[in-house]
Design a protein around this motif. Structure first.
Motif, mmCIF file in Angstrom:
data_model
loop_
_atom_site.group_PDB
_atom_site.id
_atom_site.type_symbol
_atom_site.label_atom_id
_atom_site.label_comp_id
_atom_site.label_asym_id
_atom_site.label_seq_id
_atom_site.Cartn_x
_atom_site.Cartn_y
_atom_site.Cartn_z
ATOM 1 N N MET A 1 0.831 -1.175 0.000
ATOM 2 C CA MET A 1 0.000 0.000 0.000
ATOM 3 C C MET A 1 0.880 1.244 0.000
ATOM 4 S SD MET A 1 -3.360 0.226 2.265
ATOM 5 C CE MET A 1 -3.737 -1.319 3.018
ATOM 6 N N PRO A 2 0.545 2.242 -0.802
ATOM 7 C CA PRO A 2 1.363 3.462 -0.855
ATOM 8 C C PRO A 2 1.116 4.375 0.352
ATOM 9 C CG PRO A 2 -0.443 3.604 -2.410
ATOM 10 C CD PRO A 2 -0.493 2.225 -1.817
ATOM 11 N N ILE A 3 2.096 5.203 0.617
ATOM 12 C CA ILE A 3 1.989 6.213 1.674
ATOM 13 C C ILE A 3 1.818 7.562 0.991
ATOM 14 C CG2 ILE A 3 3.190 7.363 3.571
ATOM 15 C CD1 ILE A 3 4.662 4.726 4.057
ATOM 16 N N TYR A 4 0.749 8.265 1.333
ATOM 17 C CA TYR A 4 0.451 9.569 0.748
ATOM 18 C C TYR A 4 0.714 10.668 1.759
ATOM 19 C CZ TYR A 4 -1.929 7.016 -2.962
ATOM 20 O OH TYR A 4 -2.221 6.183 -3.998
ATOM 21 N N GLN A 7 -1.613 17.831 3.277
ATOM 22 C CA GLN A 7 -1.374 19.117 3.913
ATOM 23 C C GLN A 7 -2.717 19.784 4.193
ATOM 24 O OE1 GLN A 7 1.263 21.732 1.859
ATOM 25 N NE2 GLN A 7 1.155 23.320 3.411
ATOM 26 N N CYS A 8 -2.872 20.256 5.417
ATOM 27 C CA CYS A 8 -4.114 20.894 5.839
ATOM 28 C C CYS A 8 -4.229 22.274 5.189
ATOM 29 C CB CYS A 8 -4.144 21.024 7.365
ATOM 30 S SG CYS A 8 -5.638 21.811 7.981
ATOM 31 N N VAL A 9 -5.413 22.604 4.686
ATOM 32 C CA VAL A 9 -5.625 23.898 4.050
ATOM 33 C C VAL A 9 -5.778 25.010 5.085
ATOM 34 C CG1 VAL A 9 -6.601 22.925 1.938
ATOM 35 C CG2 VAL A 9 -8.108 23.503 3.844
ATOM 36 N N THR A 10 -6.055 24.675 6.340
ATOM 37 C CA THR A 10 -6.258 25.674 7.393
ATOM 38 C C THR A 10 -4.991 25.930 8.201
ATOM 39 O OG1 THR A 10 -8.552 24.978 7.585
ATOM 40 C CG2 THR A 10 -7.688 26.305 9.375
ATOM 41 N N CYS A 11 -4.405 24.887 8.779
ATOM 42 C CA CYS A 11 -3.249 25.066 9.669
ATOM 43 C C CYS A 11 -1.909 24.693 9.026
ATOM 44 C CB CYS A 11 -3.454 24.272 10.960
ATOM 45 S SG CYS A 11 -3.426 22.483 10.746
ATOM 46 N N ASP A 12 -1.911 24.257 7.761
ATOM 47 C CA ASP A 12 -0.701 23.868 7.008
ATOM 48 C C ASP A 12 0.062 22.693 7.616
ATOM 49 O OD1 ASP A 12 -1.029 25.658 4.927
ATOM 50 O OD2 ASP A 12 0.073 27.253 5.956
ATOM 51 N N HIS A 13 -0.588 21.925 8.459
ATOM 52 C CA HIS A 13 0.036 20.733 9.037
ATOM 53 C C HIS A 13 0.197 19.675 7.960
ATOM 54 C CE1 HIS A 13 1.031 17.551 11.811
ATOM 55 N NE2 HIS A 13 0.000 16.843 11.421
ATOM 56 N N ARG A 14 1.380 19.067 7.909
ATOM 57 C CA ARG A 14 1.639 17.989 6.941
ATOM 58 C C ARG A 14 1.704 16.672 7.689
ATOM 59 N NH1 ARG A 14 5.910 19.641 2.259
ATOM 60 N NH2 ARG A 14 4.624 21.256 1.335
ATOM 61 N N PHE A 15 1.083 15.663 7.083
ATOM 62 C CA PHE A 15 1.094 14.327 7.681
ATOM 63 C C PHE A 15 0.999 13.292 6.582
ATOM 64 C CE2 PHE A 15 -3.219 15.824 7.436
ATOM 65 C CZ PHE A 15 -3.966 14.727 7.031
ATOM 66 N N GLU A 16 1.337 12.061 6.928
ATOM 67 C CA GLU A 16 1.314 10.955 5.973
ATOM 68 C C GLU A 16 0.267 9.933 6.384
ATOM 69 O OE1 GLU A 16 5.278 9.451 6.006
ATOM 70 O OE2 GLU A 16 6.011 10.995 4.644
ATOM 71 N N MET A 17 -0.317 9.284 5.376
ATOM 72 C CA MET A 17 -1.294 8.223 5.625
ATOM 73 C C MET A 17 -1.024 7.071 4.668
ATOM 74 S SD MET A 17 -4.885 10.195 6.234
ATOM 75 C CE MET A 17 -5.674 8.763 6.949
ATOM 76 N N LYS A 18 -1.073 5.873 5.190
ATOM 77 C CA LYS A 18 -0.928 4.666 4.383
ATOM 78 C C LYS A 18 -2.323 4.272 3.917
ATOM 79 C CE LYS A 18 1.416 0.237 4.694
ATOM 80 N NZ LYS A 18 2.068 -0.687 5.612
ATOM 81 N N GLN A 19 -2.541 4.348 2.591
ATOM 82 C CA GLN A 19 -3.871 4.103 2.033
ATOM 83 C C GLN A 19 -3.763 3.341 0.727
ATOM 84 O OE1 GLN A 19 -4.980 8.257 1.678
ATOM 85 N NE2 GLN A 19 -6.435 7.995 3.334
ATOM 86 N N GLY A 20 -4.898 2.839 0.286
ATOM 87 C CA GLY A 20 -4.970 2.165 -1.002
ATOM 88 C C GLY A 20 -4.996 3.169 -2.147
ATOM 89 N N PHE A 21 -4.868 2.669 -3.359
ATOM 90 C CA PHE A 21 -4.855 3.532 -4.534
ATOM 91 C C PHE A 21 -6.187 4.237 -4.767
ATOM 92 C CE2 PHE A 21 -1.443 0.502 -5.554
ATOM 93 C CZ PHE A 21 -0.423 1.395 -5.789
#
Length: 80
Positions: A1-4, A7-21
């Motif tokens: 599974m890829p990791i995407y 980035q939050c449009v409000t607070c600009d926080h960046r994070f990663e999530m492991k999700q399907g295509f």
């Protein structure tokens, strides 16, 4: 599974999530619960093997006589 990366449009926080295509391109931000959009990154491409450069197709040596061209011999019928 890829990791995407998101980035939050409000607070600009960046994070990663492991999700399907087939996952949605927007996710809730883990800090403020507002909408986060998936960031796009170009994939890294590494070419291995031959055939990727014009030098791979170049001839090692060129001899005009091999092509049936003029080898430098004079024609006895011509008088130059």
């Amino acid at each position: 599974m890829p990791i995407y990366e998101y980035q939050c449009v409000t607070c600009d926080h960046r994070f990663e999530m492991k999700q399907g295509f087939d996952a949605e391109t927007t996710q809730p931000c883990p800090l403020c619960s507002e909408t986060s959009k998936r960031k796009f990154h170009s994939p890294t491409v590494i070419y291995k093997g031959s055939g990727f450069y014009t030098t791979d197709y170049a001839r090692k040596e060129f001899h005009p006589e091999d092509r049936g061209g003029d080898s430098g011999a004079k024609d006895p019928a011509r008088d130059d």
